[in-house]
Design a protein around this motif. Structure first.
Motif, PDB file in Angstrom:
ATOM      1  N   ARG A  81       0.792  -1.234   0.000  1.00 23.46           N
ATOM      2  CA  ARG A  81       0.000   0.000   0.000  1.00 23.46           C
ATOM      3  C   ARG A  81       0.818   1.275   0.000  1.00 23.46           C
ATOM      4  O   ARG A  81       0.296   2.356  -0.306  1.00 23.46           O
ATOM      5  N   PHE A  82       2.101   1.211   0.384  1.00 21.92           N
ATOM      6  CA  PHE A  82       2.890   2.425   0.534  1.00 21.92           C
ATOM      7  C   PHE A  82       4.204   2.338  -0.215  1.00 21.92           C
ATOM      8  O   PHE A  82       4.774   1.248  -0.379  1.00 21.92           O
ATOM      9  N   THR A  83       4.681   3.513  -0.622  1.00 19.73           N
ATOM     10  CA  THR A  83       5.982   3.603  -1.269  1.00 19.73           C
ATOM     11  C   THR A  83       6.666   4.874  -0.791  1.00 19.73           C
ATOM     12  O   THR A  83       6.063   5.701  -0.080  1.00 19.73           O
ATOM     13  N   ARG A  84       7.916   5.037  -1.147  1.00 18.72           N
ATOM     14  CA  ARG A  84       8.704   6.177  -0.703  1.00 18.72           C
ATOM     15  C   ARG A  84       7.986   7.503  -1.024  1.00 18.72           C
ATOM     16  O   ARG A  84       7.472   7.705  -2.123  1.00 18.72           O
ATOM     17  N   GLY A  85       7.949   8.391  -0.019  1.00 21.40           N
ATOM     18  CA  GLY A  85       7.331   9.694  -0.186  1.00 21.40           C
ATOM     19  C   GLY A  85       5.886   9.786   0.252  1.00 21.40           C
ATOM     20  O   GLY A  85       5.335  10.892   0.343  1.00 21.40           O
ATOM     21  N   ASP A  86       5.252   8.650   0.559  1.00 19.72           N
ATOM     22  CA  ASP A  86       3.859   8.682   1.002  1.00 19.72           C
ATOM     23  C   ASP A  86       3.752   9.282   2.404  1.00 19.72           C
ATOM     24  O   ASP A  86       4.577   9.002   3.277  1.00 19.72           O
ATOM     25  N   GLU A  87       2.720  10.082   2.618  1.00 17.31           N
ATOM     26  CA  GLU A  87       2.442  10.656   3.934  1.00 17.31           C
ATOM     27  C   GLU A  87       1.508   9.716   4.684  1.00 17.31           C
ATOM     28  O   GLU A  87       0.426   9.380   4.183  1.00 17.31           O
ATOM     29  N   VAL A  88       1.920   9.304   5.882  1.00 18.14           N
ATOM     30  CA  VAL A  88       1.165   8.289   6.616  1.00 18.14           C
ATOM     31  C   VAL A  88       0.941   8.715   8.062  1.00 18.14           C
ATOM     32  O   VAL A  88       1.608   9.616   8.588  1.00 18.14           O
TER      33      VAL A  88
END
Length: 362
Positions: A81-88
Motif C-alpha cells: 500500500r505504501f511507497t517512498r514519499g507517502d504521507e502516513v
C-alpha cells in the motif's frame, strides 16, 4: 543514524533520555517512516512509572511512544500500500524517534486536510474516543457526563457524542469552560460533589458516564448510571470494584473514520503545544500536570503551513558560551485553524518558570 526516546529505569519524566541508535531497517510487511509528529498519551506515563497495565510487561531499557505521523522513506518486502514519499499516520512501538519501522497494517494515508500535529496524535486518543461513543450507541435520548472533557480523549468523545445527538456535560477547570462550549458541551468543574452539580444542570437521567480523568466511578454510581455504561481508560480500581468498562484503542477502520471527521472539520482536536524531541521530559511534565487542553505533541520536523504565525526563536544560554545568547530552534506553530487550537501557553509558562536572569556581560 536515528534518535529515539528511551528509559532505563522506571520513574518520572527525569528518567527519559534521547539516544542515538542505528536507523531501523524495515522487515517484511514494514515501512521505514521519518516521523514528523508524535502525540503523547497518559498511558505512556503510567507504563514508564512501572504501574501495572493490561498487555505485555515492559522490558528495560524500553522505547517510548505509540502515535505517529510522517513520511515513508523505504518499504520492506511484501509491502503493497505504501511507497517512498507517502504521507502516513498510525501507530508503532517506540514511535518517539526520528525514524521508526512500522507495520504496514498499522498505518493509513494521512488526509491532506490534517496537520501533522493532529495526524500524529489520533491513533490512541481518537480511536479510544470513537470506541467509547460507538460502543454505547449514543443517541438523542442520551445525556452523557465526560470527565476531563478538555483533554485529548475527552474533547473528541464529547464531540462524537454531540454528533450523534446526545446532550453532553463535561468536567474541566473554569478557565476552559469556553473551550467546551465551542464543542456544544455544557461545562462544570472538577472535584467532589460532581453528581450534585450535574443534577443542578439537568433533570434528565444520566445514561452514560465516560471517565477519562479516573477515580470518578462513585459519582457515576450516585447518578444512577448502570456499570456497563460507565467507561474508563486507566482506572483499574473502577473496573474491578465498580464493574466499569475499560476502553481500548481502536483499529485502522476507527482511525480512518476519526481522521475523516477531522479533515472535514466536523470535529476539532486542540493542540496545546509542540515540543522538540530533546524536550521530551518537559513535554511529559506538562502532560502529567494536566495543564493543557487537547494534545501535547513532539515535533520532529518543522513543517510550515500557509499563513502560519510563529514566535521569535527561544534563546537559551549554552554552557560553552555563558552570557552569549544563542538562537535555539523552535517548533511552536499557530495554524489558521478553529479557535479551539492552543496558543503554546503551556510551553511558554514552563519556560518562564525555569528561566533565571543572567548577569550582564562585562
Amino acid at each position: 543514524m536515528s534518535n529515539a526516546v528511551i528509559y532505563r529505569t522506571f520513574g518520572g519524566p527525569d528518567v527519559l533520555e534521547v539516544v542515538e541508535i542505528e536507523a531501523p531497517l524495515p522487515r517484511p510487511g514494514e515501512v521505514l517512516v521519518e516521523v514528523y509528529a508524535a502525540g503523547l498519551n497518559p498511558a505512556e506515563s503510567a507504563l514508564r512509572r512501572g504501574e501495572p497495565m493490561a498487555g505485555s510487561p515492559v522490558v528495560l531499557p524500553a522505547r517510548q511512544g505509540r502515535d505517529l505521523a510522517g513520511v515513508v522513506l523505504a518499504a520492506g518486502p511484501g509491502v503493497e500500500r505504501f511507497t517512498r514519499g507517502d504521507e502516513v499516520m498510525g501507530w508503532a512501538d517506540g514511535a518517539q524517534a526520528s525514524h521508526v519501522a512500522a507495520p504496514e497494517s498499522q498505518l493509513m494515508a494521512k488526509p491532506a486536510g490534517l496537520s501533522w500535529e493532529v495526524a500524529g496524535s489520533l491513533a490512541t486518543a481518537g480511536t479510544m474516543a470513537w470506541n467509547a461513543v460507538e460502543g454505547l450507541a449514543l443517541g438523542p435520548s442520551d445525556t452523557v457526563v465526560v470527565t476531563a472533557a478538555a483533554g485529548g480523549v475527552g474533547c473528541l468523545a464529547a464531540q462524537f457524542a454531540r454528533l450523534r445527538g446526545a446532550a453532553v456535560i463535561g468536567t474541566t477547570i473554569e478557565m476552559r469552560f469556553d473551550l467546551l462550549r465551542q464543542f456544544g458541551v455544557i461545562p462544570t468543574e472538577y472535584g467532589p460533589g460532581l453528581a450534585g452539580r450535574v443534577r443542578v444542570i439537568t433533570s434528565a437521567p444520566v445514561t452514560a458516564f465516560l471517565d477519562f480523568l479516573g477515580g470518578q466511578a462513585q459519582e457515576a454510581v450516585a447518578l444512577g448510571v448502570p456499570p456497563g455504561r460507565v467507561l474508563t481508560v486507566l482506572d483499574e480500581q473502577a473496573v474491578e470494584a465498580e464493574h466499569a468498562v475499560r476502553v481500548e484503542p481502536g483499529d485502522l477502520v476507527a482511525l480512518g473514520r476519526v481522521a475523516a471527521l477531522l479533515a472535514a472539520h466536523q470535529v476539532r482536536l486542540p493542540i496545546a503545544d509542540v515540543f522538540a524531541l530533546d524536550e521530551v521530559g518537559d513535554a511529559y511534565r506538562a502532560l502529567d500536570r494536566r495543564d493543557a487542553p487537547g494534545k501535547i505533541v513532539l515535533g520532529l520536523r518543522i513543517v510550515e503551513y500557509p499563513g502560519q504565525k510563529v514566535r521569535e526563536p527561544t534563546i537559551k544560554e549554552q554552557d560553552v558560551t555563558i552570557g552569549v545568547p544563542t538562537p535555539h530552534e523552535h517548533l511552536d506553530v499557530v495554524e489558521a485553524v478553529p479557535p479551539a487550537i492552543g496558543d503554546g501557553s503551556v510551553r511558554r509558562r514552563h519556560r518562564e518558570a525555569r528561566e533565571v536572569p543572567q548577569p550582564p556581560v562585562e
